[in-house]
Write an enzyme that holds these catalytic residues in place. Structure first.
Site, PDB file in Angstrom:
ATOM      1  CB  SER B 192      55.904  64.674  13.785  1.00 51.86           C
ATOM      2  OG  SER B 192      56.509  65.863  13.348  1.00 51.86           O
ATOM      3  CG  ASP B 290      48.569  66.129  10.356  1.00 52.42           C
ATOM      4  OD1 ASP B 290      48.921  67.253   9.924  1.00 52.42           O
ATOM      5  OD2 ASP B 290      49.382  65.256  10.697  1.00 52.42           O
TER       6      ASP B 290
END
Lengths: 641, 346
Positions: B192, B290
């Site tokens: 991330s 995602d």
């Protein structure tokens, strides 16, 4: 589009709600030997994978918890929608909820759901700022003295040192000085640590409410040993290296080697090493040099077995001197302030809406904890209760009555802020000498304070006193029985967060070395912006504080048996002891955490101090090493008749 | 807002194991409570809720860890993980042994930047402690998990500065230089926001002549002003929303900047041209569920276009956080990819 079909393995948290026909290929899906894929078992333990990440969720409750999460999301969305368009951001009010024990997801979710679904109650007003109370100390009216039971002598005593600055009002936003930084360190007895020595597996349980058992189980994964039992973890050894200098490392190495020699009773080698350590230490700088010095001196003392309680020792062991050093320790760093603050928070909460309260302090000393509590009680929305304070202290060698003196000062303060206050001091060499009836017994002047026989709410407070009792077999148990007998509403316990009482001498030495290294390092970093003392005074505080800690080091390293009173134990160990004695945890919540953090930002100066929550207790540490832990306890339901 | 909550929940629950769903949903909801509409962050509550673990110099599954103050002046801490020294007893590793190379042979040093969208988590957050231990077991690496300053209290470029400081520190530590040639074989790794940091630190390394053996980016956080197809399609469906992404960028980027700022969009209109730089090779792992995958794929393309070596691993049915629990094929296969990448680039 291939759907990967997954399932947790070993005692894991259940399969899918919806069984999907998936692609079953893949040799990697070989089912490993492991937990029996037998019948469901309601009694099974927590999901091991989540436990490893700090969340306790029983496998049998996983689906339930999932449902609550969904409900919470809906509740949050509708609350947010009421306030704004952004469903990903919750209005302030929900975050003012007080949270407890975030590891226990089911309970946390329940409390969040009831907060959001019920109309929020009006928030209690934040405790207002205590006005600078030290201005009020100058009058003492003998005739209406709600003071000690002895006939009072008229004295003017100096106002007590600031806890007035130490109010309970949450400081507005900018105090988040350590904002973006880490908050580290916690319970060394974390359940997540699995020692390879403790490979015995808990009784594993099959995934619950799983309609996807059977055929789909072919893709079982995660049944490797890292999912292994969370039973019986060994204590973690949290090391923080602040000094990566070559000399620093060699110094530590030499100290350890010396301790090892002592353990092996190779006193000749130990002696040589002590000398070597002194040489190395001289070339060091700062805290490490001091720590090494104290440890070397302590080892030397142990090697030469200096007879205890010589004249000099006796003088140095005076409680008066101890209190003096203790006072400097209080000023030089935030540990005791944190202890007092967090304990007072718990006491305040336990006393809410009580009209008559009684605090029993196991270590009265200079009474530094109590002005703040007095002020907070004075400022309660419902008005102050009448407060009885029982202070316990050791016999004074010079026959002075320190215990009563403290009582006087507090009585004056109480008077000036309008709190009905009574004080009683008890002199005792050991807490184990006390009896509950002594503590509960009242003195003569009760008369007009009888609120229709309203019962007195009792709080027992112990700041770094319980560990001393471990020097005598049975003493702690006796004291805890006594505590039970006074039927307290709350018991606050603050202790050094370290195990200086277990294992071999070398284990103890190592632990202590790490602990006091962090302590001494933090003293260097200490001295907050709000510190009233100037530079020189701060240095004096620090020097005395180091002496205070040095005495502890000496006791831990050089003494044995009944003399070794600094028998610190960890939160995990104390939890066990309290539970066995009939107490259950009273969780400290996010409000206490938040206020402690904010206070720290004001008073600690150095960015290295950290407040942590662990299983309902709060710890304060230096960088990642927790050094002091506050816990609160209630009499458990089982223990009450 | 995308779709009804009920529909989303059902779809989402079908692609992850139940305990994974519980874990990530819990994060999602807790995080929702921490972000305030005015751009501030409830840091105290965040720290209270965060589940942390201590370092442990006693071996657990063959791994020891300890915390280290890299830079005293600004309190830059890191947690170091390494294989336990071969001596099985005493249980505690003497301090000196912690600073010895784990092996006489070349070994990887992985500088790890934890995720959390620049605002959440720390090296001692349990999920990241666990992941770092895993990396050690996989590859015999020394892992350095950096406690970088977080937003919104500390914005760009603080996180990058801290990452860079850690890399420089590693380059001066003799015990991290392995093999007969005493060379630092360093990999920059992150998930991330950590992946984003790894990229930018690697750029600085390339500009400064520090050799990096490889970058490992797990679901890296990138973005841009444009709303990509994946963002629109997956908004709110698998734990993440466009709105929360926007909030985190706003909290990290300089005031007034938009998402085409090069920190967020390195190959966008304001990006730096990497062609002339000796930028390292990359392993980029993208989860197919995602919502920022289009940006991640564009990133991989950007590297390729600049002539840089990149291996893309696309896990079609993976959601964010698949690497947090060892209970799916995604987890094990991606770990294998990471292991191969590291060992083949030593």
């Amino acid at each position: 589009m291939k759907r990967e079909h997954q399932e947790t393995g070993a005692g894991g948290g259940g399969g899918y709600h919806v069984a999907t026909a998936g692609d079953m290929t893949g040799a990697k899906g070989k089912m490993t030997a492991g937990p029996s894929m037998g019948t469901e078992d309601d009694d099974c333990g927590v999901d091991e994978l989540l436990a490893a990440l700090g969340y306790k969720v029983r496998s049998s409750e996983m689906a339930d918890v999932a449902q609550k999460l969904e409900q919470l999301e809906v509740a949050m969305a509708s609350t947010a929608a009421a306030a704004s368009d952004d469903a990903s951001v919750l209005p302030q009010i929900a975050s003012d909820t007080v949270h407890y024990d975030p590891s226990d997801l089911a309970t946390w979710l329940d409390s969040m759901l009831s907060e959001l679904n019920a109309p929020p109650p009006p928030l209690p007003p934040p405790p207002p700022v205590a006005a600078s109370v030290h201005h009020h100390h100058h009058r003492f009216d003998v005739s209406t003295a709600s003071a000690v039971s002895e006939p009072p002598a008229i004295t003017t005593v100096a106002p007590l040192r600031p806890s007035d600055a130490y109010d309970f009002k949450p400081v507005p936003a900018p105090a988040i000085a350590s904002g973006g930084r880490v908050v580290y360190g916690l319970d060394p007895q974390s359940e997540m640590i699995v020692s390879p020595r403790d490979q015995k597996r808990k009784r594993t349980c099959s995934p619950s409410s799983s309609s996807s058992r059977g055929a789909e189980a072919g893709r079982a994964r995660g049944s490797r040993t890292e999912g292994a039992s969370s039973a019986k973890p060994a204590a973690a050894v949290p090391v923080v290296v602040v000094d990566t200098q070559e000399t620093g490392i060699r110094l530590v190495h030499a100290l350890m080697a010396c301790a090892e020699a002592v353990q092996q009773e190779n006193l000749k080698a130990a002696d040589a090493l002590v000398k070597h350590i002194s040489v190395l230490a001289a070339s060091q700088d700062g805290p490490m040099r001091k720590v090494a010095g104290y440890f070397a001196a302590a080892i030397a003392r142990r090697i030469y077995r200096r007879r205890p309680l010589s004249q000099v020792d006796r003088a140095l062991d005076s409680p008066a001197l101890d209190d003096l050093l203790h006072g400097h320790f209080y000023e030089s760093c935030p540990y005791l302030k944190f202890a007092h603050f967090t304990a007072n928070q718990a006491i305040l909460e336990a006393f809410s809406s009580c009209r008559r309260v009684h605090v029993i302090d196991f270590g009265m000393r200079q009474g530094l904890q109590w002005p703040a509590l007095l002020q907070a009680l004075a400022l309660r929305p419902e008005g102050p209760p009448s407060l009885r304070l029982t202070g316990i202290g050791p016999p004074q060698s010079d026959h002075s009555d320190a215990l009563q003196q403290v009582g006087w000062k507090l009585a004056m303060l109480a008077k000036s802020i309008g709190v009905d206050f009574r004080y009683r001091g008890f002199v005792a060499s050991s807490l184990a000498d006390l009896e509950s009836r002594m503590l509960l017994e009242r003195d003569g002047n009760e008369g007009d304070r009888d609120d229709e026989g309203e019962e007195e709410a009792v709080a027992v407070n112990s700041v770094m006193e319980l560990h001393r009792l471990l020097a005598r077999t049975g003493a702690l148990e006796k004291v805890l029985r006594m505590v039970l007998a006074v039927r307290p509403r709350i018991v606050t316990v603050v202790e050094e967060e370290a195990n200086h009482n277990g294992g071999t001498f070398l284990d103890r030495f190592t632990e202590a070395l790490h602990y006091y290294s962090s302590m001494f390092d933090s003293l260097e970093g200490s001295g907050g912006q709000a510190a009233e003392a100037g530079e020189e005074e701060q240095q004096q505080h620090r020097a005395m504080a180091e002496a205070y800690l040095g005495r502890q080091i000496c006791n831990v390293v050089a003494c044995e048996g009944a003399e070794r009173t600094e028998r610190h134990e960890t939160l995990g160990q104390w939890r066990g002891r309290m539970a066995r004695a009939g107490f259950e945890p009273a969780h400290l919540g996010s409000n206490a955490f938040k206020q402690a953090s904010m206070l720290l930002a004001l008073y600690a100066g150095g960015d290295g101090f950290r407040v942590e929550e662990t299983d309902g207790c709060l710890t304060l540490g230096w960088h990642t090493r927790p050094l002091i832990a506050t816990s609160a306890w209630r009499v458990s339901a089982a223990a009450t008749r | 807002m995308a779709g009804s909550n009920e529909v989303n929940a059902n779809e989402c629950r079908m692609v992850v194991p139940l305990n994974t769903w519980v874990l990530i949903s819990n994060f999602k909801l807790a995080y929702n409570m921490l972000r305030r509409p005015d751009g501030t962050f409830d840091r105290h509550l965040a720290e209270f809720l965060d589940r942390k673990v201590p370092a442990n110099a006693a071996p657990v599954n063959g791994v020891v860890s300890f915390d280290i103050l890299i830079d005293r002046t600004n309190n830059l801490l890191a947690r170091i993980y390494r294989p336990a020294p071969p001596n099985p007893s005493p249980a505690t590793t003497p301090l000196a042994d912690l600073h010895r190379p784990p092996s006489p042979d070349p070994f990887p040093v992985i500088i790890f930047f934890h995720g959390g969208s620049f605002a959440h988590s720390s090296p001692n957050t349990a999920i990241y402690d666990s992941l770092c231990r895993r990396f050690v077991s996989l590859s015999g690496a020394v892992v350095i998990s950096v406690d970088y300053r977080r937003s919104p209290e500390y914005r760009y470029p603080c996180a990058y500065d801290d990452g860079w400081a850690a890399l420089k520190w590693a380059s001066t530590e003799p015990w991290l230089h392995g093999g007969k040639d005493a060379k630092l074989r360093v990999f920059l790794c992150g998930d991330s926001s950590g992946g984003n940091i790894a990229h930018h630190v690697a750029v600085r390394a390339a500009e400064s002549g520090i050799e990096v053996s490889g970058n490992i980016l797990l679901n890296p956080m990138f973005g841009g002003n444009h709303r990509t197809e994946s963002e629109k399609r997956l908004d709110g469906k698998y734990f993440v929303t466009i709105q929360d992404r926007d909030w985190y960028w706003k909290a990290y980027l300089p005031e007034g900047a938009d998402r085409d700022h090069p920190a967020c969009n390195p190959f966008g209109p304001n990006g730096v041209n990497l062609e002339e730089l000796p930028f390292t090779k990359s392993l980029v792992i993208v989860a197919g569920l995602d919502l920022v995958q289009d940006w991640q794929l564009a990133y991989a393309d950007g590297l390729k276009t600049a002539g840089k070596d990149v291996k893309l691993v696309y896990r079609e049915q993976a959601t964010i956080g698949f690497y947090l629990l060892p209970n799916t094929d995604h987890f094990y296969e991606v770990m294998e990819e990471i292991k191969n990448f590291v060992t083949s680039n030593l």
